[in-house]
Motif scaffolding. Structure first.
Motif, PDB file in Angstrom:
ATOM      1  N   THR A 152       0.824  -1.218   0.000  1.00 56.18           N
ATOM      2  CA  THR A 152       0.000   0.000   0.000  1.00 56.18           C
ATOM      3  C   THR A 152       0.858   1.268   0.000  1.00 56.18           C
ATOM      4  O   THR A 152       0.322   2.377   0.112  1.00 56.18           O
ATOM      5  CB  THR A 152      -0.955   0.006   1.212  1.00 56.18           C
ATOM      6  OG1 THR A 152      -0.188  -0.154   2.404  1.00 56.18           O
ATOM      7  CG2 THR A 152      -1.966  -1.120   1.110  1.00 56.18           C
ATOM      8  N   LYS A 160       7.073  16.904  -4.048  1.00 62.24           N
ATOM      9  CA  LYS A 160       6.608  18.284  -3.841  1.00 62.24           C
ATOM     10  C   LYS A 160       5.084  18.345  -3.779  1.00 62.24           C
ATOM     11  O   LYS A 160       4.517  19.062  -2.951  1.00 62.24           O
ATOM     12  CB  LYS A 160       7.093  19.162  -4.999  1.00 62.24           C
ATOM     13  CG  LYS A 160       8.336  19.921  -4.640  1.00 62.24           C
ATOM     14  CD  LYS A 160       8.755  20.849  -5.756  1.00 62.24           C
ATOM     15  CE  LYS A 160      10.272  20.909  -5.723  1.00 62.24           C
ATOM     16  NZ  LYS A 160      10.862  21.547  -6.887  1.00 62.24           N
ATOM     17  N   LEU A 161       4.439  17.611  -4.662  1.00 59.38           N
ATOM     18  CA  LEU A 161       2.970  17.606  -4.699  1.00 59.38           C
ATOM     19  C   LEU A 161       2.392  16.999  -3.418  1.00 59.38           C
ATOM     20  O   LEU A 161       1.405  17.481  -2.879  1.00 59.38           O
ATOM     21  CB  LEU A 161       2.482  16.761  -5.882  1.00 59.38           C
ATOM     22  CG  LEU A 161       2.157  17.448  -7.193  1.00 59.38           C
ATOM     23  CD1 LEU A 161       1.640  16.426  -8.186  1.00 59.38           C
ATOM     24  CD2 LEU A 161       1.143  18.560  -7.003  1.00 59.38           C
ATOM     25  N   HIS A 206       1.040   6.455   0.877  1.00 60.99           N
ATOM     26  CA  HIS A 206      -0.288   5.896   0.597  1.00 60.99           C
ATOM     27  C   HIS A 206      -1.015   6.729  -0.468  1.00 60.99           C
ATOM     28  O   HIS A 206      -1.684   6.184  -1.348  1.00 60.99           O
ATOM     29  CB  HIS A 206      -1.127   5.848   1.878  1.00 60.99           C
ATOM     30  CG  HIS A 206      -0.679   4.803   2.858  1.00 60.99           C
ATOM     31  ND1 HIS A 206      -0.874   3.460   2.642  1.00 60.99           N
ATOM     32  CD2 HIS A 206      -0.038   4.893   4.053  1.00 60.99           C
ATOM     33  CE1 HIS A 206      -0.387   2.767   3.670  1.00 60.99           C
ATOM     34  NE2 HIS A 206       0.142   3.621   4.542  1.00 60.99           N
ATOM     35  N   ILE A 207      -0.897   8.044  -0.362  1.00 63.76           N
ATOM     36  CA  ILE A 207      -1.577   8.925  -1.328  1.00 63.76           C
ATOM     37  C   ILE A 207      -0.999   8.725  -2.730  1.00 63.76           C
ATOM     38  O   ILE A 207      -1.744   8.564  -3.702  1.00 63.76           O
ATOM     39  CB  ILE A 207      -1.447  10.403  -0.877  1.00 63.76           C
ATOM     40  CG1 ILE A 207      -2.189  10.611   0.444  1.00 63.76           C
ATOM     41  CG2 ILE A 207      -1.975  11.350  -1.960  1.00 63.76           C
ATOM     42  CD1 ILE A 207      -1.861  11.926   1.152  1.00 63.76           C
ATOM     43  N   ASP A 247      -0.729  17.488   6.862  1.00 59.48           N
ATOM     44  CA  ASP A 247      -1.901  17.256   7.705  1.00 59.48           C
ATOM     45  C   ASP A 247      -2.239  15.759   7.675  1.00 59.48           C
ATOM     46  O   ASP A 247      -3.180  15.337   6.997  1.00 59.48           O
ATOM     47  CB  ASP A 247      -3.071  18.100   7.180  1.00 59.48           C
ATOM     48  CG  ASP A 247      -4.353  17.840   7.973  1.00 59.48           C
ATOM     49  OD1 ASP A 247      -4.313  17.099   8.975  1.00 59.48           O
ATOM     50  OD2 ASP A 247      -5.405  18.369   7.565  1.00 59.48           O
ATOM     51  N   TYR A 248      -1.450  14.975   8.387  1.00 60.28           N
ATOM     52  CA  TYR A 248      -1.610  13.524   8.393  1.00 60.28           C
ATOM     53  C   TYR A 248      -1.891  13.029   9.809  1.00 60.28           C
ATOM     54  O   TYR A 248      -1.234  13.472  10.760  1.00 60.28           O
ATOM     55  CB  TYR A 248      -0.338  12.841   7.879  1.00 60.28           C
ATOM     56  CG  TYR A 248       0.100  13.265   6.489  1.00 60.28           C
ATOM     57  CD1 TYR A 248      -0.807  13.307   5.430  1.00 60.28           C
ATOM     58  CD2 TYR A 248       1.434  13.603   6.231  1.00 60.28           C
ATOM     59  CE1 TYR A 248      -0.394  13.683   4.148  1.00 60.28           C
ATOM     60  CE2 TYR A 248       1.849  13.969   4.947  1.00 60.28           C
ATOM     61  CZ  TYR A 248       0.930  14.015   3.918  1.00 60.28           C
ATOM     62  OH  TYR A 248       1.343  14.372   2.663  1.00 60.28           O
ATOM     63  N   LYS A 249      -2.829  12.087   9.961  1.00 58.75           N
ATOM     64  CA  LYS A 249      -3.143  11.489  11.260  1.00 58.75           C
ATOM     65  C   LYS A 249      -2.543  10.087  11.416  1.00 58.75           C
ATOM     66  O   LYS A 249      -2.401   9.598  12.528  1.00 58.75           O
ATOM     67  CB  LYS A 249      -4.668  11.379  11.438  1.00 58.75           C
ATOM     68  CG  LYS A 249      -5.440  12.691  11.299  1.00 58.75           C
ATOM     69  CD  LYS A 249      -5.303  13.572  12.513  1.00 58.75           C
ATOM     70  CE  LYS A 249      -6.248  14.778  12.438  1.00 58.75           C
ATOM     71  NZ  LYS A 249      -5.805  15.871  13.316  1.00 58.75           N
ATOM     72  N   HIS A 250      -2.269   9.424  10.298  1.00 56.29           N
ATOM     73  CA  HIS A 250      -1.740   8.058  10.323  1.00 56.29           C
ATOM     74  C   HIS A 250      -0.385   8.053  11.044  1.00 56.29           C
ATOM     75  O   HIS A 250       0.534   8.782  10.655  1.00 56.29           O
ATOM     76  CB  HIS A 250      -1.595   7.570   8.881  1.00 56.29           C
ATOM     77  CG  HIS A 250      -1.135   6.155   8.745  1.00 56.29           C
ATOM     78  ND1 HIS A 250      -1.650   5.105   9.474  1.00 56.29           N
ATOM     79  CD2 HIS A 250      -0.202   5.601   7.927  1.00 56.29           C
ATOM     80  CE1 HIS A 250      -1.052   3.981   9.116  1.00 56.29           C
ATOM     81  NE2 HIS A 250      -0.173   4.253   8.183  1.00 56.29           N
ATOM     82  N   LEU A 251      -0.271   7.241  12.096  1.00 55.12           N
ATOM     83  CA  LEU A 251       0.887   7.336  12.994  1.00 55.12           C
ATOM     84  C   LEU A 251       2.176   6.777  12.417  1.00 55.12           C
ATOM     85  O   LEU A 251       3.254   7.051  12.922  1.00 55.12           O
ATOM     86  CB  LEU A 251       0.573   6.643  14.326  1.00 55.12           C
ATOM     87  CG  LEU A 251      -0.510   7.351  15.168  1.00 55.12           C
ATOM     88  CD1 LEU A 251      -0.805   6.560  16.438  1.00 55.12           C
ATOM     89  CD2 LEU A 251      -0.095   8.781  15.517  1.00 55.12           C
ATOM     90  N   GLU A 252       2.079   5.987  11.351  1.00 59.20           N
ATOM     91  CA  GLU A 252       3.307   5.421  10.786  1.00 59.20           C
ATOM     92  C   GLU A 252       4.146   6.459  10.050  1.00 59.20           C
ATOM     93  O   GLU A 252       5.290   6.166   9.673  1.00 59.20           O
ATOM     94  CB  GLU A 252       2.966   4.266   9.837  1.00 59.20           C
ATOM     95  CG  GLU A 252       2.557   3.002  10.576  1.00 59.20           C
ATOM     96  CD  GLU A 252       2.263   1.872   9.606  1.00 59.20           C
ATOM     97  OE1 GLU A 252       3.092   1.609   8.708  1.00 59.20           O
ATOM     98  OE2 GLU A 252       1.192   1.253   9.729  1.00 59.20           O
ATOM     99  N   SER A 292       1.925   8.617   5.263  1.00 57.03           N
ATOM    100  CA  SER A 292       0.679   8.895   4.526  1.00 57.03           C
ATOM    101  C   SER A 292       0.951   9.391   3.113  1.00 57.03           C
ATOM    102  O   SER A 292       0.171   9.111   2.186  1.00 57.03           O
ATOM    103  CB  SER A 292      -0.170   9.912   5.287  1.00 57.03           C
ATOM    104  OG  SER A 292      -0.722   9.317   6.437  1.00 57.03           O
ATOM    105  N   THR A 347       0.439   6.139  -3.860  1.00 60.37           N
ATOM    106  CA  THR A 347       0.071   4.804  -4.346  1.00 60.37           C
ATOM    107  C   THR A 347      -1.267   4.842  -5.072  1.00 60.37           C
ATOM    108  O   THR A 347      -1.428   4.249  -6.151  1.00 60.37           O
ATOM    109  CB  THR A 347       0.010   3.820  -3.157  1.00 60.37           C
ATOM    110  OG1 THR A 347       1.326   3.680  -2.620  1.00 60.37           O
ATOM    111  CG2 THR A 347      -0.524   2.467  -3.583  1.00 60.37           C
ATOM    112  N   SER A 348      -2.257   5.544  -4.511  1.00 60.75           N
ATOM    113  CA  SER A 348      -3.561   5.617  -5.188  1.00 60.75           C
ATOM    114  C   SER A 348      -3.512   6.509  -6.426  1.00 60.75           C
ATOM    115  O   SER A 348      -4.274   6.307  -7.370  1.00 60.75           O
ATOM    116  CB  SER A 348      -4.646   6.098  -4.219  1.00 60.75           C
ATOM    117  OG  SER A 348      -5.056   5.027  -3.385  1.00 60.75           O
ATOM    118  N   MET A 349      -2.608   7.484  -6.447  1.00 64.17           N
ATOM    119  CA  MET A 349      -2.488   8.337  -7.635  1.00 64.17           C
ATOM    120  C   MET A 349      -1.876   7.568  -8.813  1.00 64.17           C
ATOM    121  O   MET A 349      -2.284   7.753  -9.951  1.00 64.17           O
ATOM    122  CB  MET A 349      -1.652   9.575  -7.314  1.00 64.17           C
ATOM    123  CG  MET A 349      -2.385  10.556  -6.404  1.00 64.17           C
ATOM    124  SD  MET A 349      -1.327  11.894  -5.780  1.00 64.17           S
ATOM    125  CE  MET A 349      -1.215  12.946  -7.233  1.00 64.17           C
TER     126      MET A 349
END
Lengths: 131, 131, 131
Positions: free
Chosen positions: B42, B66-67, B84-85, B73-78, B81, B87-89
């Motif tokens: 992921t 850069k993008l 992960h973003i 503004d990330y909450k995921h503690l690892e 994030s 990866t979906s892009m």
């Protein structure tokens, strides 16, 4: 082709549809091959990402909104151009490997429908190709 | 389903896996159809882009950072994030056309595994569909 | 594998190729299954989005240029790194469901070739997989 029905609850969210896709496999007896999930909407997409920690989909949703804001240099009168842009960035299609009647997913992977302009009633289409 | 193994060497990089995919085709005798490459992680993705000038993958990697910055503004503690973003892009799946036992690629195209949160040992899955 | 030919007219644009894909289906007698559209170029992609209001593709094109500008921290000497980045964000492959010889598209969906570094003569490849 089979159809999944999804009810989304807010303008932007990612809904875990892994269970619904598994049910579809069992119902149709799809065993070995590949599954094409396809979103027929132009303001929603399908992706695969981490499902264990809900913060991940929160971080994706919030930060995609920052990258592609709701208000901007848009001419489309429906006011949802941000949703159209995010749809092409994530893509309306998702391919999955099917083995022994189950979806082959990594340890942390779940399948998500990405709502970019809800809440709405949405449909997803599924086409199986046996190997 | 077959598996490729990849060792990545830095947090963010794009590794040319075209040779490994070609070896897989030959080993399995896959001749004509389509190949689904699928990343079960992921925080990594698969893409096709220019491989002739290494500046291209450098420019993609640097500008995606850069993008979608490492800190935000990330909450995921690892703390990954951004990975992960991205990866979906880029997407975890890549479809390729196979003819006469070879991958049909454009003149400048190579297949890349995109590491967004390395270095790690990664696996890729491959499913062939004959036409 | 079949080939579509496209002539693009400006540096960045999205060209509706739905009619050309339908013609290909009829010409080849492809009836039920899935179609892989594949772009062999590294500065162009394929997507599906709204075709009814031309403002949508204008908004996508203009805002992708803002996200990934023409000039920036790029080392690639050809000066088209923005186009390479957008290619990986939209992806060179697009899967479509085919039923009774037609493309299954949502009400507002059309298939677009995304030119990111034109004008050029472009080719797209198409591989059909029967279900």
């Amino acid at each position: 082709m089979e159809t999944l029905e999804i009810r989304t609850g807010s303008r932007e969210e990612m809904i875990d549809i892994t269970g619904q896709v598994r049910t579809l496999l069992r119902k149709n007896g799809w065993k070995n091959g590949a599954l094409l999930l396809y979103c027929p909407h132009t303001t929603g997409a399908i992706t695969v990402n981490e499902g264990a920690d809900p913060s991940v989909v929160r971080d994706i949703t919030v930060n995609m909104r920052k990258l592609v804001p709701l208000h901007g240099d848009y001419k489309h009168l429906e006011g949802n151009s941000d949703a159209h842009i995010k749809t092409s960035m994530f893509g309306p299609d998702q391919m999955l490997i099917i083995e022994d009647g189950d979806i082959m997913l990594g340890t942390w992977q779940r399948i998500f429908f990405c709502e970019f302009d809800g809440p709405r009633n949405r449909k997803l289409w599924a086409q199986f190709m046996s190997s």
